[in-house]
Scaffold this motif. Structure first.
Motif, mmCIF file in Angstrom:
data_model
loop_
_atom_site.group_PDB
_atom_site.id
_atom_site.type_symbol
_atom_site.label_atom_id
_atom_site.label_comp_id
_atom_site.label_asym_id
_atom_site.label_seq_id
_atom_site.Cartn_x
_atom_site.Cartn_y
_atom_site.Cartn_z
ATOM 1 N N LEU A 42 6.688 1.221 -3.543
ATOM 2 C CA LEU A 42 5.442 1.453 -3.918
ATOM 3 C C LEU A 42 4.475 1.437 -2.829
ATOM 4 C CD1 LEU A 42 2.956 1.611 -5.969
ATOM 5 C CD2 LEU A 42 3.337 -0.787 -6.351
ATOM 6 N N ASN A 43 4.658 0.429 -2.008
ATOM 7 C CA ASN A 43 3.861 0.339 -0.679
ATOM 8 C C ASN A 43 3.926 1.394 -0.108
ATOM 9 O OD1 ASN A 43 1.986 -1.110 0.948
ATOM 10 N ND2 ASN A 43 3.319 -2.932 1.031
ATOM 11 N N SER A 44 5.120 2.093 0.232
ATOM 12 C CA SER A 44 4.972 3.215 0.958
ATOM 13 C C SER A 44 4.419 4.297 0.524
ATOM 14 C CB SER A 44 6.697 3.523 1.470
ATOM 15 O OG SER A 44 7.308 2.724 1.674
ATOM 16 N N GLN A 45 4.607 4.518 -0.866
ATOM 17 C CA GLN A 45 4.017 5.746 -1.344
ATOM 18 C C GLN A 45 2.276 5.337 -1.283
ATOM 19 O OE1 GLN A 45 4.804 8.960 -2.522
ATOM 20 N NE2 GLN A 45 6.970 8.212 -1.683
ATOM 21 N N LEU A 46 2.017 4.166 -1.491
ATOM 22 C CA LEU A 46 0.569 3.940 -1.486
ATOM 23 C C LEU A 46 -0.046 4.358 -0.091
ATOM 24 C CD1 LEU A 46 -1.933 2.862 -2.725
ATOM 25 C CD2 LEU A 46 -1.002 0.597 -2.285
ATOM 26 N N GLY A 47 0.838 4.076 1.082
ATOM 27 C CA GLY A 47 0.344 4.309 2.192
ATOM 28 C C GLY A 47 0.207 5.862 2.274
ATOM 29 N N VAL A 48 0.964 6.597 1.706
ATOM 30 C CA VAL A 48 0.724 8.374 1.659
ATOM 31 C C VAL A 48 -0.448 8.494 1.046
ATOM 32 C CG1 VAL A 48 1.795 10.521 0.766
ATOM 33 C CG2 VAL A 48 3.322 8.868 1.756
ATOM 34 N N LEU A 49 -0.789 7.864 -0.065
ATOM 35 C CA LEU A 49 -1.970 8.220 -0.786
ATOM 36 C C LEU A 49 -3.069 7.768 0.111
ATOM 37 C CD1 LEU A 49 -3.796 8.756 -3.381
ATOM 38 C CD2 LEU A 49 -3.336 6.612 -4.147
ATOM 39 N N LEU A 50 -3.254 6.638 0.686
ATOM 40 C CA LEU A 50 -4.284 6.259 1.726
ATOM 41 C C LEU A 50 -4.574 7.124 2.865
ATOM 42 C CD1 LEU A 50 -3.417 2.224 1.714
ATOM 43 C CD2 LEU A 50 -5.615 3.465 0.753
ATOM 44 N N ALA A 51 -3.405 7.748 3.190
ATOM 45 C CA ALA A 51 -3.554 8.476 4.430
ATOM 46 C C ALA A 51 -4.421 9.921 3.978
ATOM 47 C CB ALA A 51 -2.315 8.940 5.074
ATOM 48 N N LEU A 58 -12.767 9.724 1.607
ATOM 49 C CA LEU A 58 -12.864 9.161 0.091
ATOM 50 C C LEU A 58 -12.786 7.775 0.484
ATOM 51 C CD1 LEU A 58 -10.728 11.541 -2.238
ATOM 52 C CD2 LEU A 58 -13.352 11.338 -2.039
ATOM 53 N N ASP A 59 -13.751 7.286 1.340
ATOM 54 C CA ASP A 59 -13.878 5.887 1.804
ATOM 55 C C ASP A 59 -14.087 4.901 0.800
ATOM 56 O OD1 ASP A 59 -13.620 7.252 4.465
ATOM 57 O OD2 ASP A 59 -16.029 7.107 4.711
ATOM 58 N N GLU A 60 -14.672 5.038 -0.137
ATOM 59 C CA GLU A 60 -14.736 3.855 -1.338
ATOM 60 C C GLU A 60 -13.530 3.826 -1.964
ATOM 61 O OE1 GLU A 60 -16.460 3.130 -5.778
ATOM 62 O OE2 GLU A 60 -17.032 5.076 -4.657
ATOM 63 N N VAL A 61 -12.694 4.675 -2.238
ATOM 64 C CA VAL A 61 -11.505 4.509 -2.819
ATOM 65 C C VAL A 61 -10.449 3.811 -1.887
ATOM 66 C CG1 VAL A 61 -9.573 5.634 -3.990
ATOM 67 C CG2 VAL A 61 -11.670 6.561 -4.242
ATOM 68 N N VAL A 62 -10.670 4.087 -0.477
ATOM 69 C CA VAL A 62 -9.756 3.580 0.459
ATOM 70 C C VAL A 62 -10.229 2.050 0.533
ATOM 71 C CG1 VAL A 62 -9.231 3.368 3.105
ATOM 72 C CG2 VAL A 62 -9.271 5.611 1.789
ATOM 73 N N GLU A 63 -11.465 1.722 0.425
ATOM 74 C CA GLU A 63 -11.922 0.211 0.734
ATOM 75 C C GLU A 63 -11.175 -0.544 -0.460
ATOM 76 O OE1 GLU A 63 -16.108 -0.072 1.105
ATOM 77 O OE2 GLU A 63 -16.329 1.515 2.541
ATOM 78 N N VAL A 64 -11.131 0.221 -1.630
ATOM 79 C CA VAL A 64 -10.477 -0.649 -2.749
ATOM 80 C C VAL A 64 -9.107 -0.765 -2.684
ATOM 81 C CG1 VAL A 64 -10.060 -0.822 -5.257
ATOM 82 C CG2 VAL A 64 -12.397 -0.232 -4.251
ATOM 83 N N LEU A 65 -8.402 0.431 -2.207
ATOM 84 C CA LEU A 65 -6.889 0.555 -2.070
ATOM 85 C C LEU A 65 -6.035 -0.117 -1.005
ATOM 86 C CD1 LEU A 65 -6.055 3.889 -4.219
ATOM 87 C CD2 LEU A 65 -6.199 1.454 -5.369
ATOM 88 N N HIS A 125 -0.992 8.991 -9.314
ATOM 89 C CA HIS A 125 -0.245 8.980 -10.371
ATOM 90 C C HIS A 125 1.055 8.664 -9.977
ATOM 91 C CE1 HIS A 125 -2.909 9.732 -13.838
ATOM 92 N NE2 HIS A 125 -3.402 10.631 -13.117
ATOM 93 N N VAL A 126 1.847 9.198 -8.679
ATOM 94 C CA VAL A 126 3.073 8.808 -8.474
ATOM 95 C C VAL A 126 3.195 7.125 -8.155
ATOM 96 C CG1 VAL A 126 4.842 8.720 -6.663
ATOM 97 C CG2 VAL A 126 3.833 10.917 -7.421
ATOM 98 N N CYS A 127 1.840 6.878 -7.486
ATOM 99 C CA CYS A 127 1.840 5.171 -7.249
ATOM 100 C C CYS A 127 1.808 4.602 -8.540
ATOM 101 C CB CYS A 127 0.619 5.190 -6.225
ATOM 102 S SG CYS A 127 0.909 5.569 -4.548
ATOM 103 N N ARG A 128 0.733 5.066 -9.365
ATOM 104 C CA ARG A 128 0.597 4.363 -10.769
ATOM 105 C C ARG A 128 2.312 4.094 -11.242
ATOM 106 N NH1 ARG A 128 1.763 6.288 -15.331
ATOM 107 N NH2 ARG A 128 1.312 8.476 -14.561
ATOM 108 N N SER A 129 3.165 5.207 -11.443
ATOM 109 C CA SER A 129 4.253 5.141 -12.045
ATOM 110 C C SER A 129 5.355 4.238 -11.482
ATOM 111 C CB SER A 129 5.113 6.576 -12.205
ATOM 112 O OG SER A 129 5.245 7.212 -10.993
ATOM 113 N N LEU A 130 5.029 4.159 -10.039
ATOM 114 C CA LEU A 130 5.858 3.309 -9.191
ATOM 115 C C LEU A 130 5.513 1.790 -9.260
ATOM 116 C CD1 LEU A 130 6.359 5.335 -5.877
ATOM 117 C CD2 LEU A 130 8.147 4.769 -7.499
#
Length: 186
Positions: A42-51, A58-65, A125-130
């Motif tokens: 999950l952490n690895s895939q979250l890294g892909v999402l954040l990149a 989309l800085d506001e979303v980055v700041e939260v995640l 959604h990949v991150c959500r499912s993970l």
């Protein structure tokens, strides 16, 4: 801070066991290692999402995640060292506050949402499912070896946050949510 790893390979796991932070050796398919592995995935895939979010500004979303990656690492530490507690209720409350804030903007769901519309929405959604998979593995471990702290609540709220984040990303990108359409009945 000093060096944490002086050697990447140790050869101690070559026979199917690995060490925990408390000195125990367990099989690499032990429920604790399964949970650690799911949290790491999950952490690895979250890294892909954040990149991707950073590339799209989309800085506001980055700041939260972005802090969630650090908290997932903390959760992995708790799983690897059963007496170690890093997460606290304030982290769960932070996720809940973000969910509530974003939900006020989004309004109610019209239908079930499919993971699509853009690569970033699908990755959320990949991150959500993970996160759900990591939660299941943590629950399996909890049934065998009860977990202390708020890790289970944190991973549950994180999956909720990622669902809402997918909706926020769609809104920020101006992409319509992909709504589920029931199959035609025969």
């Amino acid at each position: 801070m000093g060096f944490r790893l002086s050697k990447i390979y140790t050869r101690t796991g070559d026979k199917g066991e690995t060490g925990l932070g408390d000195g125990r050796r367990v099989a690499k398919d032990h429920p604790r290692i399964e949970a650690i592995g799911e949290v790491d995935t999950l952490n690895s895939q979250l890294g892909v999402l954040l990149a991707g979010l950073a590339e799209q500004h989309l800085d506001e979303v980055v700041e939260v995640l972005a802090p969630c990656q650090h908290r997932l690492f903390d959760l992995g530490g708790e799983l690897a060292m059963p007496s170690y507690q890093a997460l606290n209720e304030a982290e769960v409350q932070r996720l809940e506050a973000a969910i509530d804030h974003w939900n006020e903007e989004l309004g109610p769901l019209e239908n079930f949402i499919l993971p699509g519309g853009s690569a970033l929405i699908a990755q959320a959604h990949v991150c959500r499912s993970l996160a759900r998979s990591a939660e299941r593995r943590c629950q399996q471990l909890n049934a065998a070896e009860p977990l202390a702290g708020v890790g289970l609540a944190y991973i549950n709220r994180l999956s909720d946050l990622l669902f809402v984040a997918a909706r926020v990303i769609a809104r920020r990108q101006g992409v319509a949510e992909v709504l589920w359409q029931a199959a035609a009945r025969p």
